[in-house]
Design an enzyme around this catalytic site. Structure first.
Site, short mmCIF file in Angstrom:
data_model
loop_
_atom_site.label_atom_id
_atom_site.label_comp_id
_atom_site.label_asym_id
_atom_site.label_seq_id
_atom_site.Cartn_x
_atom_site.Cartn_y
_atom_site.Cartn_z
N SER A 149 0.85 -1.20 0.00
CA SER A 149 0.00 0.00 0.00
C SER A 149 0.88 1.24 0.00
O SER A 149 2.05 1.17 0.41
CB SER A 149 -0.85 -0.02 1.27
OG SER A 149 -1.47 1.21 1.48
N TYR A 162 -2.77 0.51 10.73
CA TYR A 162 -2.71 0.07 9.33
C TYR A 162 -1.33 0.39 8.74
O TYR A 162 -0.73 -0.43 8.04
CB TYR A 162 -3.80 0.77 8.52
CG TYR A 162 -3.89 0.32 7.07
CD1 TYR A 162 -4.48 -0.89 6.72
CD2 TYR A 162 -3.39 1.13 6.04
CE1 TYR A 162 -4.57 -1.29 5.39
CE2 TYR A 162 -3.48 0.74 4.71
CZ TYR A 162 -4.08 -0.47 4.40
OH TYR A 162 -4.15 -0.87 3.07
P1 NAD Z 1 -11.59 -5.48 -0.58
O1 NAD Z 1 -12.29 -5.45 0.74
O2 NAD Z 1 -12.41 -5.29 -1.79
O3 NAD Z 1 -10.78 -6.84 -0.72
C1 NAD Z 1 -10.26 -7.53 0.40
C2 NAD Z 1 -10.80 -8.94 0.40
O4 NAD Z 1 -10.20 -9.66 1.49
C3 NAD Z 1 -12.33 -8.98 0.63
O5 NAD Z 1 -12.92 -9.77 -0.37
C4 NAD Z 1 -12.47 -9.60 2.01
O6 NAD Z 1 -13.65 -10.39 2.15
C5 NAD Z 1 -11.20 -10.45 2.11
N1 NAD Z 1 -10.83 -10.71 3.49
C6 NAD Z 1 -10.77 -9.81 4.51
N2 NAD Z 1 -10.40 -10.43 5.63
C7 NAD Z 1 -10.21 -11.74 5.32
C8 NAD Z 1 -9.84 -12.88 6.07
N3 NAD Z 1 -9.59 -12.80 7.38
N4 NAD Z 1 -9.72 -14.06 5.43
C9 NAD Z 1 -9.99 -14.15 4.10
N5 NAD Z 1 -10.37 -13.11 3.34
C10 NAD Z 1 -10.48 -11.92 3.96
O7 NAD Z 1 -10.45 -4.39 -0.48
P2 NAD Z 1 -9.17 -4.08 -1.43
O8 NAD Z 1 -9.03 -2.62 -1.43
O9 NAD Z 1 -9.24 -4.81 -2.71
O10 NAD Z 1 -8.00 -4.67 -0.52
C11 NAD Z 1 -7.07 -5.63 -0.99
C12 NAD Z 1 -5.70 -5.26 -0.47
O11 NAD Z 1 -5.33 -3.99 -1.02
C13 NAD Z 1 -5.59 -5.13 1.05
O12 NAD Z 1 -4.41 -5.76 1.49
C14 NAD Z 1 -5.52 -3.62 1.26
O13 NAD Z 1 -4.84 -3.30 2.45
C15 NAD Z 1 -4.78 -3.20 0.01
N6 NAD Z 1 -4.89 -1.77 -0.33
C16 NAD Z 1 -6.11 -1.21 -0.64
C17 NAD Z 1 -6.17 0.15 -0.93
C18 NAD Z 1 -7.47 0.85 -1.27
O14 NAD Z 1 -7.49 2.10 -1.36
N7 NAD Z 1 -8.56 0.15 -1.48
C19 NAD Z 1 -5.00 0.93 -0.93
C20 NAD Z 1 -3.80 0.33 -0.62
C21 NAD Z 1 -3.76 -1.03 -0.34
#
Ligand code: NAD
Length: 272
Positions: A149, A162
């Site tokens: 991230s 975070y």
């Molecule tokens: P998202 O919520 O759409 O995807 C995350 C997925 O992980 C979800 O489908 C959720 O059900 C699953 N999940 C959560 N906890 C879990 C667990 N304990 N066991 C199994 N599955 C689990 O969100 P996203 O934004 O696609 O996030 C994906 C990654 O991207 C994360 O690591 C997040 O920190 C990172 N990220 C996101 C952003 C943003 O702005 N959205 C920015 C930087 C990094």
């Protein structure tokens, strides 16, 4: 002329692939010729990824489990190998966010609870994912591509919990690249600012709130390009999938390990 994908014949396992960036990476890997096992907590979300795969759905294996469970992950690795014969690419990606809970807005009990839940998923979850899968990756001389991230580098991508957790995953990229060389490459993609369904800790009452709502709130207050030089946060997660393809590609990234590609719209160029 026959066109081939960068991941033709490869097999990937992606955690948190029922939504957001994990789902986008799964669909992109399919288009690049891979088969994908999609792991996540909720079957209906995983089924939506299978449906989105359309004609490629026979190359998608949905696997329900929690990344905090080594048993769930071991079973997922075994099921992937049973169905597709091997594992080439592992994408630890499942995570939650802390909704910018600052130290001054939380009590010691609250910060402790958020820490326990968020580190369990975002850091221990990554470790367990690798721990249960690395032996299969050694066999194929495969690779790991972790979702990091902007918060792995800069302030204000979350609160202290975070941010600390994403900094920890940077450490995992470095240490695991060292430990698993020369057979397995380990890299990361530092995505940033995506309008996804990213949720918060249940312990903080944020399980049903998504990051999309936070972006929507900020849109009304500030211009869209205030902090992302390239584009605002409404970008389709698919736009961030290219680095995942490059880093997973045996042909194109065979000399790349211990690296993180910043796919964050240029957050860092303002010199935080
Ligand atoms: P998202 O919520 O759409 O995807 C995350 C997925 O992980 C979800 O489908 C959720 O059900 C699953 N999940 C959560 N906890 C879990 C667990 N304990 N066991 C199994 N599955 C689990 O969100 P996203 O934004 O696609 O996030 C994906 C990654 O991207 C994360 O690591 C997040 O920190 C990172 N990220 C996101 C952003 C943003 O702005 N959205 C920015 C930087 C990094």
């Amino acid at each position: 002329m026959t066109t081939t994908g960068w991941l033709d014949g490869d097999v990937a396992l992606i955690t948190g692939a029922g939504s957001g960036i994990g789902r986008a990476v799964a669909l992109r890997y399919l288009r690049e010729g891979a088969s994908v096992a999609v792991f996540g907590r909720e079957l209906d979300r995983l089924q939506s990824t299978v449906e989105a795969a359309g004609a490629d759905a026979d190359r998608v294996l949905p696997l329900v489990g929690d990344v905090r469970s080594a048993d769930d992950l071991s079973a997922a690795v075994a099921a992937t190998v049973e169905r597709f014969g091997k594992l080439d690419v592992l994408v630890p990606n499942a995570g939650i966010w802390d909704f910018n809970r600052s130290i001054s807005r939380t009590t010691p009990d609250e910060i402790g609870a958020i820490y326990d839940e968020l580190f369990d998923i975002n850091v221990k979850g990554y470790l367990l994912t690798v721990s249960t899968a690395w032996r299969e990756l050694v066999k194929t001389e495969g690779s790991i591509v972790m979702t990091l991230s902007n918060a792995a580098y800069y302030a204000a991508g979350g609160g202290p919990v975070y941010t600390a957790a994403k900094h920890a995953t940077r450490g995992l990229v470095t240490q695991l690249a060292y430990e698993l060389a020369p057979k397995v490459r380990v890299n990361g993609v530092a995505v940033g600012g995506l309008r996804t369904d990213l949720r918060g800790p249940e312990s903080a009452g944020l399980k049903d709130r998504s990051i999309e709502q936070s972006f929507a709130k900020r849109d009304g207050e500030r211009g869209p390009n205030m902090w992302l030089p390239l584009h605002d946060a409404s970008t389709d997660p698919d736009d961030s999938t290219g680095p995942y393809v490059l880093l997973a590609s045996k042909r194109n990234a065979s000399v790349i390990t211990g690296t993180v590609i910043h796919a964050d719209g240029g957050i860092g160029v303002r010199g935080f």
